[in-house]
Design an enzyme around this catalytic site. Structure first.
Site, mmCIF file in Angstrom:
data_model
loop_
_atom_site.group_PDB
_atom_site.id
_atom_site.type_symbol
_atom_site.label_atom_id
_atom_site.label_comp_id
_atom_site.label_asym_id
_atom_site.label_seq_id
_atom_site.Cartn_x
_atom_site.Cartn_y
_atom_site.Cartn_z
ATOM 1 N N GLY A 244 2.862 -4.895 -3.972
ATOM 2 C CA GLY A 244 1.520 -5.296 -3.586
ATOM 3 C C GLY A 244 0.708 -5.952 -4.690
ATOM 4 O O GLY A 244 -0.480 -6.221 -4.522
ATOM 5 N N GLY B 239 0.533 -7.985 2.725
ATOM 6 C CA GLY B 239 1.370 -7.081 1.948
ATOM 7 C C GLY B 239 0.879 -6.852 0.534
ATOM 8 O O GLY B 239 1.301 -5.896 -0.128
ATOM 9 N N ARG B 240 -0.033 -7.714 0.073
ATOM 10 C CA ARG B 240 -0.580 -7.532 -1.279
ATOM 11 C C ARG B 240 -2.018 -8.035 -1.337
ATOM 12 O O ARG B 240 -2.465 -8.590 -2.326
ATOM 13 C CB ARG B 240 0.279 -8.260 -2.319
ATOM 14 N N ARG C 182 -10.481 -14.266 -3.183
ATOM 15 C CA ARG C 182 -10.440 -15.491 -2.375
ATOM 16 C C ARG C 182 -11.600 -15.492 -1.381
ATOM 17 O O ARG C 182 -11.891 -14.486 -0.735
ATOM 18 C CB ARG C 182 -9.111 -15.568 -1.623
ATOM 19 N N ASP D 164 2.160 -18.486 9.155
ATOM 20 C CA ASP D 164 1.182 -17.527 8.636
ATOM 21 C C ASP D 164 0.296 -18.146 7.554
ATOM 22 O O ASP D 164 -0.676 -17.517 7.122
ATOM 23 C CB ASP D 164 1.881 -16.276 8.090
ATOM 24 N N ASP E 83 -3.409 -20.265 0.732
ATOM 25 C CA ASP E 83 -2.181 -19.785 0.104
ATOM 26 C C ASP E 83 -1.554 -20.843 -0.806
ATOM 27 O O ASP E 83 -0.651 -21.574 -0.419
ATOM 28 C CB ASP E 83 -1.159 -19.316 1.148
#
Length: 486
Positions: free
Chosen positions: A125, A91-92, A175, A251, A261
């Site tokens: 986002g 989503g971002r 990343r 996720d 994350d």
């Protein structure tokens, strides 16, 4: 000029069925400024760090320009978020593609905070500077600790403000990861794709992360077992250093076995299995002591998606998957015990080791001892600086530990060296991280952060310079809280 950076993309993920991703256009930012570049990561990728700092390099890191060979996409995935199943996706974030290093290693190059995608679900986002800097600090600390992790190549300030509870400066982190395949990727394909599409994903994961030649083994049961072993090892390593991920949704669980994350993550100070830092984890689902069990829960969700390929008969498939998953506690405990023995200078195995280890942890919890510093104190025989020194039961425990070390062939000096190698002198203490983020975000002063990163880069060096970073924060009536940054 761009060619001098050294990008070499070969994008295998976009050769999967189109249901697995969406092609996206870039969302350029107004005035990008490079605030952190990880030169060590750049070198490991075979990239020219100086070229990355020039205008075209920064434009790529800011999501303003596609690198040569890049094919920007947003990946589709689902996930159980705090136990509730949702359709998610990037989503971002965007994935430029897969960069091949001079050593022929394959790494995803992804931007986080790069703007809206078809999966943004009403969000903007974007990302704030503070959380992106946190990801940089934490991922680099984990890498230095020897724990599998994604890494951060760079952080770029966008020159734009974003609105959360207040206005915050925006940023994008680049990343680098072995892949972004998640348990949630399989859940998405199982829920919204065909069996053929799901099977192609499973075959792709095998090809990318595991031996494609599984011999006579059931290849999909083999996939489940290999992911299980990687996650058992990873979570054991988290526990051994007191790391709390904070948002172990499916996720956020990778097939590669890398930590990914770094949202509301933090390291534990006072030892307590119930420790939770995340502001959104009100029930303690992802507390420190729950992480091993949650790992098993997440693996069960992965197993459910693979059942059609494990065996044609569903009952037989379920039994085979259950038999495999029942090995998870063994793999986890084996990794954890091996690490704990090393933290206590123990080379061989004795059945009573579990009782010895648990006895220490119980004392640490009862007397509110700092997790990291207790092991350091044991390593350098400086227990007088800890709450355990005069604690009831500690001298008895210490005697048992001393006798345990005497029963092995290795010398006391060898045991201490083993402990030095497995007990970090420093971790990214919460108050030190906040101090660095405040200086960078509020005053555009990166000196505090750079000093912290330098100290964290060699956690097992045990230098005098590290000692001040091992100090505990001042007592506070307010519990430390972290936020997901979305």
């Amino acid at each position: 000029m761009e060619k001098t950076i050294g990008w070499h993309f070969d994008n295998s993920y976009v050769r999967l069925p189109s249901i697995m991703y969406s092609d996206i256009s870039l969302n350029p930012v107004r005035s990008p400024k490079l605030v952190l570049l990880n030169e060590a990561v750049a070198v490991s990728l075979g990239l020219d760090a100086q070229a990355l700092q020039r205008e075209e390099g920064v434009a790529i890191l800011a999501g303003n320009k596609i690198p040569e060979g890049g094919e920007p996409i947003a990946q589709a995935y689902a996930g159980h978020q705090f136990g509730h199943f949702n359709m998610l996706g990037d989503g971002r974030a965007l994935l430029y593609g897969e960069h091949i290093t001079p050593q022929q290693e394959r790494y995803d190059i992804a931007l986080k905070g790069s703007g809206r995608t078809p999966y943004s679900r009403g969000g903007d986002g974007r990302a704030a500077l503070g959380p992106m800097l946190r990801e940089y600090i934490m991922s680099e600390a984990m890498f230095a600790l020897g724990i599998p992790t994604s890494r951060s190549l760079a952080v770029v300030a966008t020159g734009e403000m974003i609105m959360r509870e207040t206005e915050l400066p925006g940023a994008i982190v680049t990343r680098v990861a072995s892949s972004h395949l998640r348990v949630g990727t399989f859940q998405y394909a199982a829920q919204w794709g065909t069996d053929e599409e799901l099977q192609r994903l499973a075959d792709y994961a095998l090809e990318r992360h595991f031996s494609a030649d599984t011999g006579t083994q059931n290849r999909y049961l083999y996939l489940l077992k290999e992911v299980m072993k990687k996650q058992a090892s990873l979570i054991a390593q988290w526990q051994l250093v007191g790391f709390i991920h904070g948002v172990m949704n499916t996720d956020n669980m990778t097939i590669s076995g890398e930590t990914i994350d770094y949202g509301p993550c933090a390291f534990m100070d006072t030892y307590d299995p119930a420790t939770v830092f995340s502001s959104i984890d009100r029930q303690g689902r992802y507390a420190y002591g729950n992480q091993p069990n949650i790992g098993g829960w997440n693996l069960t969700r992965l197993a459910e998606t693979l059942l059609p390929f494990i065996h044609d008969d569903q009952e037989e498939a379920i039994q085979l998957a259950q038999d495999t998953l029942q090995q998870y506690p063994h793999f986890y405990v084996e990794n954890w015990l091996k690490g704990m023995r090393a933290k206590l200078g123990i080379f061989n195995e004795e059945q009573e080791d579990v009782q010895l280890i648990e006895g220490l942890l119980q004392l640490m919890q009862q007397y509110e001892a700092d997790y990291t510093n207790t092991f350091i104190a044991l390593t350098f025989e400086q227990m007088e600086d800890t709450p355990l020194m005069n604690a009831s039961g500690f001298q008895e425990w210490h005697q048992k530990w001393t006798e345990r070390l005497a029963r092995q062939q290795q010398t006391k000096e060898m045991s201490q060296q083993l402990m030095r190698q497995h007990n970090p002198a420093v971790i990214p203490r919460n108050h030190r991280v906040e101090e660095a983020l405040e200086a960078a975000v509020e005053r555009d002063d990166y000196r505090v952060m750079n000093n912290l990163l330098k100290v964290l880069a060699q956690p097992y060096a045990h230098t005098k310079e590290q000692q001040e970073y091992a100090a505990l924060p001042e007592p506070s009536n307010q519990p430390y809280r972290t936020f997901c940054g979305t």
